[in-house]
Scaffold this active site. Structure first.
Site, mmCIF file in Angstrom:
data_model
loop_
_atom_site.group_PDB
_atom_site.id
_atom_site.type_symbol
_atom_site.label_atom_id
_atom_site.label_comp_id
_atom_site.label_asym_id
_atom_site.label_seq_id
_atom_site.Cartn_x
_atom_site.Cartn_y
_atom_site.Cartn_z
ATOM 1 N N LYS A 171 43.316 39.374 28.254
ATOM 2 C CA LYS A 171 42.409 39.691 29.370
ATOM 3 C C LYS A 171 41.012 39.111 29.112
ATOM 4 O O LYS A 171 40.349 38.632 30.040
ATOM 5 C CB LYS A 171 42.334 41.210 29.563
ATOM 6 C CG LYS A 171 41.322 41.676 30.596
ATOM 7 C CD LYS A 171 41.676 41.286 32.023
ATOM 8 C CE LYS A 171 40.563 41.719 32.973
ATOM 9 N NZ LYS A 171 40.831 41.421 34.369
ATOM 10 N N LYS A 239 30.133 43.377 30.991
ATOM 11 C CA LYS A 239 30.842 44.075 29.905
ATOM 12 C C LYS A 239 31.925 43.169 29.324
ATOM 13 O O LYS A 239 32.044 43.011 28.106
ATOM 14 C CB LYS A 239 31.466 45.361 30.471
ATOM 15 C CG LYS A 239 32.476 46.006 29.560
ATOM 16 C CD LYS A 239 33.610 46.762 30.250
ATOM 17 C CE LYS A 239 34.225 46.267 31.473
ATOM 18 N NZ LYS A 239 35.664 46.435 31.645
HETATM 19 P P1 NAD Z 1 35.450 51.641 39.174
HETATM 20 O O1 NAD Z 1 34.136 51.917 38.568
HETATM 21 O O2 NAD Z 1 35.564 51.348 40.641
HETATM 22 O O3 NAD Z 1 36.484 52.852 38.881
HETATM 23 C C1 NAD Z 1 36.495 53.601 37.722
HETATM 24 C C2 NAD Z 1 36.792 55.046 38.112
HETATM 25 O O4 NAD Z 1 36.885 55.822 36.918
HETATM 26 C C3 NAD Z 1 35.682 55.678 38.967
HETATM 27 O O5 NAD Z 1 36.253 56.231 40.137
HETATM 28 C C4 NAD Z 1 35.080 56.743 38.067
HETATM 29 O O6 NAD Z 1 34.651 57.889 38.772
HETATM 30 C C5 NAD Z 1 36.259 57.070 37.162
HETATM 31 N N1 NAD Z 1 35.858 57.629 35.872
HETATM 32 C C6 NAD Z 1 34.939 57.153 34.998
HETATM 33 N N2 NAD Z 1 34.890 57.938 33.900
HETATM 34 C C7 NAD Z 1 35.795 58.934 34.094
HETATM 35 C C8 NAD Z 1 36.219 60.043 33.329
HETATM 36 N N3 NAD Z 1 35.651 60.304 32.143
HETATM 37 N N4 NAD Z 1 37.182 60.837 33.832
HETATM 38 C C9 NAD Z 1 37.746 60.574 35.035
HETATM 39 N N5 NAD Z 1 37.384 59.545 35.815
HETATM 40 C C10 NAD Z 1 36.430 58.726 35.350
HETATM 41 O O7 NAD Z 1 36.078 50.438 38.317
HETATM 42 P P2 NAD Z 1 37.278 49.465 38.745
HETATM 43 O O8 NAD Z 1 36.701 48.290 39.448
HETATM 44 O O9 NAD Z 1 38.385 50.245 39.352
HETATM 45 O O10 NAD Z 1 37.697 48.932 37.283
HETATM 46 C C11 NAD Z 1 38.444 49.736 36.369
HETATM 47 C C12 NAD Z 1 38.825 48.858 35.185
HETATM 48 O O11 NAD Z 1 39.631 47.760 35.646
HETATM 49 C C13 NAD Z 1 37.622 48.227 34.459
HETATM 50 O O12 NAD Z 1 37.863 48.178 33.075
HETATM 51 C C14 NAD Z 1 37.557 46.835 35.051
HETATM 52 O O13 NAD Z 1 36.949 45.908 34.142
HETATM 53 C C15 NAD Z 1 39.033 46.535 35.283
HETATM 54 N N6 NAD Z 1 39.324 45.577 36.358
HETATM 55 C C16 NAD Z 1 38.662 45.630 37.546
HETATM 56 C C17 NAD Z 1 38.969 44.688 38.535
HETATM 57 C C18 NAD Z 1 38.248 44.667 39.864
HETATM 58 O O14 NAD Z 1 38.376 43.676 40.611
HETATM 59 N N7 NAD Z 1 37.511 45.715 40.237
HETATM 60 C C19 NAD Z 1 39.934 43.706 38.309
HETATM 61 C C20 NAD Z 1 40.621 43.725 37.099
HETATM 62 C C21 NAD Z 1 40.305 44.654 36.125
#
Ligand code: NAD
Length: 292
Positions: A171, A239
């Site tokens: 990744k 990050k």
């Molecule tokens: P986001 O910030 O939209 O979602 C994360 C969720 O986790 C939020 O709803 C938040 O409230 C929740 N959260 C945080 N801490 C928490 C806890 N302690 N307990 C319960 N819930 C908690 O992020 P995202 O865009 O969905 O990304 C999530 C992961 O996937 C990241 O590591 C990101 O790098 C990866 N990712 C994102 C994408 C993208 O296009 N957004 C693509 C591939 C990978």
């Protein structure tokens, strides 16, 4: 069909949860902000009020959280998933985190009787909604095969890339390529605009040749229109580029272009654009060209 718990219902986690419901799984969701849980319940899932509540009775637990400290917080400690999940349950961490943290957390989960995998995803919000994510899985081969039906509900390319932590390493390489490609597409767009070329026509023809790539297909039109609604936030890509540069340094590998883009992503964030889509790298190209 399995009981699948999903912790972290953000941009990616919520549509993944909805696809798991559509595939017929019994889906239990937990998120720090409860409104996201309500959205999963409205789609046919069940809500939980804590990590412990969410993982009790789960066959498969998926975490989809922002960063390494978030996964540590949810996984570890007396209230964490490792303490409360049933022995033999599968834990798939789909978040993008540091490979060394993934290895350490998987080892403590394994000692507690869980079957842990790192399975970060690529394909963005669109891939999560369409259920076409690319999923790079690190862990034991037998465990990956056992959870394949669950991963098939959220992704279309699921590849076992090696032992624990290797999913995160792959990744990191993915994020290096995506950031570098966005930067080059941004530079090409500002260049084309400066020459007053029809940008839409240019994107169309470029996409059909050797310069064709997914950023041109999925993001160039939005970049040309200066629409930077995430999608994937600058904060998260910053990050990820921190993860890539640290891991490259650790391996003694030079990533000169990657390091440059990491600096630019950091600068964009320092200017207050952390919540924009990562395609906002275009704003810096404009600034550096005196065209903003
Ligand atoms: P986001 O910030 O939209 O979602 C994360 C969720 O986790 C939020 O709803 C938040 O409230 C929740 N959260 C945080 N801490 C928490 C806890 N302690 N307990 C319960 N819930 C908690 O992020 P995202 O865009 O969905 O990304 C999530 C992961 O996937 C990241 O590591 C990101 O790098 C990866 N990712 C994102 C994408 C993208 O296009 N957004 C693509 C591939 C990978």
């Amino acid at each position: 069909m399995s009981t699948v718990t999903l912790i972290g219902l953000g941009v990616m986690g919520l549509p993944m949860g909805i696809n798991l419901v559509k595939a017929g799984h019994d889906v239990v969701g937990f998120n720090r902000s409860p409104a996201k849980v309500d959205a999963l319940v409205a789609a046919g899932g069940r809500g939980a009020v804590s990590v412990a509540d969410a993982v009790s009775g789960a066959h498969v637990i998926i975490t989809m959280l922002p960063d390494s400290p978030d996964v540590e917080a949810v996984a570890s400690g007396p209230d964490g998933l490792i303490a409360h999940a049933a022995s033999g349950a599968f834990w798939i961490d789909a978040s993008t985190i540091r490979p060394d943290v993934a290895v350490r957390l998987a080892a403590s989960a394994t000692s507690a009787g869980l079957r842990a995998m790192d399975a970060p995803v690529s394909g963005g919000e669109a891939g999560a909604i369409e259920g076409t994510l690319s999923i790079m899985v690190g862990g034991a081969a037998a465990d990956v095969e056992a959870v394949r039906p669950v991963l098939d509900s959220v992704g279309s390319t699921i590849v076992h890339v090696g032992p624990s932590g290797s999913g995160q390493t792959v990744k990191a390489a993915n994020q290096l390529i995506v950031a570098g490609t966005i930067q080059l597409v941004a530079e090409a767009l500002v260049f084309l605009e400066a020459h007053e070329v029809d940008t839409e026509a240019a994107i169309r023809v470029l996409a059909g040749g050797l310069a064709g790539n997914r950023i041109l297909d999925r993001k160039a039109a939005g970049m040309a229109a200066r629409t930077f609604v995430p999608g994937f936030r600058v904060d998260l890509h910053h990050k990820d580029l921190g993860i890539v540069t640290a891991a490259a340094r650790e391996a003694g590998v030079a990533i000169p272009l990657g390091s440059m883009v990491a600096q630019l992503m950091g600068a964009l964030r320092a200017e207050g654009h952390g919540s924009l889509d990562h395609s906002a790298l275009l704003l810096l190209v404009e600034q550096l060209s005196g065209r903003n």
